[in-house]
Design an enzyme around this catalytic site. Structure first.
Site, PDB file in Angstrom:
ATOM      1  N   HIS A 134       0.827  -1.223   0.000  1.00  0.00           N
ATOM      2  CA  HIS A 134       0.000   0.000   0.000  1.00  0.00           C
ATOM      3  C   HIS A 134       0.862   1.274   0.000  1.00  0.00           C
ATOM      4  O   HIS A 134       0.321   2.378  -0.137  1.00  0.00           O
ATOM      5  CB  HIS A 134      -0.928   0.041   1.216  1.00  0.00           C
ATOM      6  CG  HIS A 134      -1.967  -1.036   1.213  1.00  0.00           C
ATOM      7  ND1 HIS A 134      -2.847  -1.223   0.164  1.00  0.00           N
ATOM      8  CD2 HIS A 134      -2.268  -2.005   2.122  1.00  0.00           C
ATOM      9  CE1 HIS A 134      -3.642  -2.262   0.436  1.00  0.00           C
ATOM     10  NE2 HIS A 134      -3.310  -2.752   1.611  1.00  0.00           N
ATOM     11  N   ASP A 136      -2.622 -10.591  -2.418  1.00  0.00           N
ATOM     12  CA  ASP A 136      -3.213 -10.087  -1.174  1.00  0.00           C
ATOM     13  C   ASP A 136      -4.695  -9.758  -1.423  1.00  0.00           C
ATOM     14  O   ASP A 136      -5.080  -9.422  -2.539  1.00  0.00           O
ATOM     15  CB  ASP A 136      -2.457  -8.823  -0.747  1.00  0.00           C
ATOM     16  CG  ASP A 136      -2.808  -8.337   0.653  1.00  0.00           C
ATOM     17  OD1 ASP A 136      -2.020  -8.607   1.577  1.00  0.00           O
ATOM     18  OD2 ASP A 136      -3.860  -7.692   0.816  1.00  0.00           O
ATOM     19  N   HIS A 164      -6.283  -7.251  -0.503  1.00  0.00           N
ATOM     20  CA  HIS A 164      -6.440  -5.820  -0.769  1.00  0.00           C
ATOM     21  C   HIS A 164      -5.706  -5.428  -2.053  1.00  0.00           C
ATOM     22  O   HIS A 164      -4.654  -6.000  -2.364  1.00  0.00           O
ATOM     23  CB  HIS A 164      -5.864  -5.001   0.401  1.00  0.00           C
ATOM     24  CG  HIS A 164      -6.488  -5.337   1.726  1.00  0.00           C
ATOM     25  ND1 HIS A 164      -5.895  -6.198   2.624  1.00  0.00           N
ATOM     26  CD2 HIS A 164      -7.641  -4.926   2.283  1.00  0.00           C
ATOM     27  CE1 HIS A 164      -6.674  -6.301   3.697  1.00  0.00           C
ATOM     28  NE2 HIS A 164      -7.735  -5.541   3.519  1.00  0.00           N
ATOM     29  N   ASP A 223      -4.282 -12.753   3.364  1.00  0.00           N
ATOM     30  CA  ASP A 223      -5.533 -12.331   3.996  1.00  0.00           C
ATOM     31  C   ASP A 223      -6.771 -12.614   3.134  1.00  0.00           C
ATOM     32  O   ASP A 223      -7.884 -12.292   3.531  1.00  0.00           O
ATOM     33  CB  ASP A 223      -5.480 -10.847   4.406  1.00  0.00           C
ATOM     34  CG  ASP A 223      -4.811  -9.960   3.383  1.00  0.00           C
ATOM     35  OD1 ASP A 223      -4.537 -10.437   2.263  1.00  0.00           O
ATOM     36  OD2 ASP A 223      -4.556  -8.780   3.687  1.00  0.00           O
TER      37      ASP A 223
HETATM   38 ZN   LIG Z   1      -4.046  -7.132   2.687  1.00  0.00          ZN
END
Ligand SMILES: [Zn+2]
Length: 317
Positions: free
Chosen positions: A136, A173, A175, A254
């Site tokens: 991120h 991931d 996200h 995740d």
């Molecule tokens: Zn994540």
């Protein structure tokens, strides 16, 4: 078959963002325990990385951002000595303590040293069990538990310092890897393929139109079999067309169905399958070169089992 490196360092435990924060040092304990109890640690070459240089960090981040993070870290140290708080928040879920700066430099250093070792042929592939994670982290901004974008820095390093022409980044991931996208979008030398839960944190990603991005947004509760089908359909042909000389993985776990930070339905065998498909591409085009860096994964048991599954494929055991 060459060796699989496992990069880890005590500094990665010292960075923490406050009691109860899901991205905490217990994640590494869970992974280390699992490697011990399964005997998998014997199949890996354990390495302690040094810190990345600022000039290498600046392959992916602006000098201004790096200096401001360093300044915040120094200010926190002074404040703490004067009896002030132990953490300084950068956004609602991202904070530094006095060890964050060193840990973040060393996490990037792990990705760079793994890159050197894999390109030199000393290792066939490597997994960097790093904290803080990176995907991120944008060129100018820390966010989402991330400070320096370990994978993007290493990908740029492979191109700029080692002269590779074609790199692939695979991000599984749950996200969207918005930071990596922010840094590599438009750089045709680097192909980024990813899937991510959508709509979801950090939003965006579904409308990205740079030609070097293959973004596959998927709804909550998508299961592994559907993800596998999307990967065959969307990722694999693009990876084959790109013929990467080296592959980096943003390895977040995740998307596991037991992980409460995401709502997807993957299990260990899905992570093993994804890793195997990436490895197939790497063996075909990239001399097997893979550098994988830990991103998310917050259910400790599911994280440890998933990292084990990932490593078993990388190390072929
Ligand atoms: Zn994540």
């Amino acid at each position: 078959m060459g060796a699989t490196g496992y990069f880890i360092h005590r500094d990665f435990w010292k960075h923490e963002m406050g009691a109860g924060h899901p991205e905490g040092p217990a994640r590494l304990d869970a992974i280390e325990d699992r490697l011990l109890v399964t005997g998998l640690d014997h199949a890996l070459q354990r390495r302690e990385p040094s810190q990345a240089s600022l000039s290498d960090i600046e392959l992916a981040h602006s000098r201004k951002y790096v200096a401001s993070l360093r300044g915040l870290s120094e200010a926190l140290r002074e404040d703490m000595q004067a009896g002030g708080p132990t953490h300084s928040a950068l956004d609602p879920d991202t904070a530094i303590n006095t060890h964050t700066w060193d840990a973040a430099l060393r996490a990037a250093g792990a990705a760079l040293e793994a890159t050197d070792a894999v390109i030199s042929g000393e290792l066939e592939n490597a997994f960097c069990a790093v904290r803080p994670p990176g995907h991120h982290a944008c060129r100018e901004k820390a966010m989402g538990f991330c400070f320096f974008n370990n994978v993007a820095i290493a990908a740029k390093y492979a191109v700029e310092r080692h002269g590779l022409q074609r790199i692939a980044i695979v991000d599984f991931d749950v996200h969207h890897g918005n930071g990596t996208e922010n840094i590599v979008a438009g750089d045709e030398r680097i192909l980024m393929v990813s899937f991510f839960q959508h709509p979801f944190y950090p939003e965006g990603g579904a409308q990205s139109d740079a030609a070097n991005l293959v973004n596959v947004p998927v709804p909550a509760y998508t299961k592994g079999m559907d993800v596998r089908e999307l990967i065959e359909l969307m990722w694999i042909p693009r990876l084959q067309a790109h013929r990467p000389e080296m592959i980096f993985i943003s390895a977040g776990f995740d998307a596991h169905r037991e992980d409460d930070l995401g709502q997807m339905g993957l299990v260990e065998q899905d992570f093993a399958w994804i890793t195997q498909r990436i490895k197939d591409i790497a063996l075909q085009y990239s001399q097997g070169r893979i550098v994988s860096c830990l991103e998310g994964g917050y259910n400790l048991s599911a994280l440890a089992r998933s990292v084990e599954a990932h490593l078993r494929v990388l190390a072929d055991v």
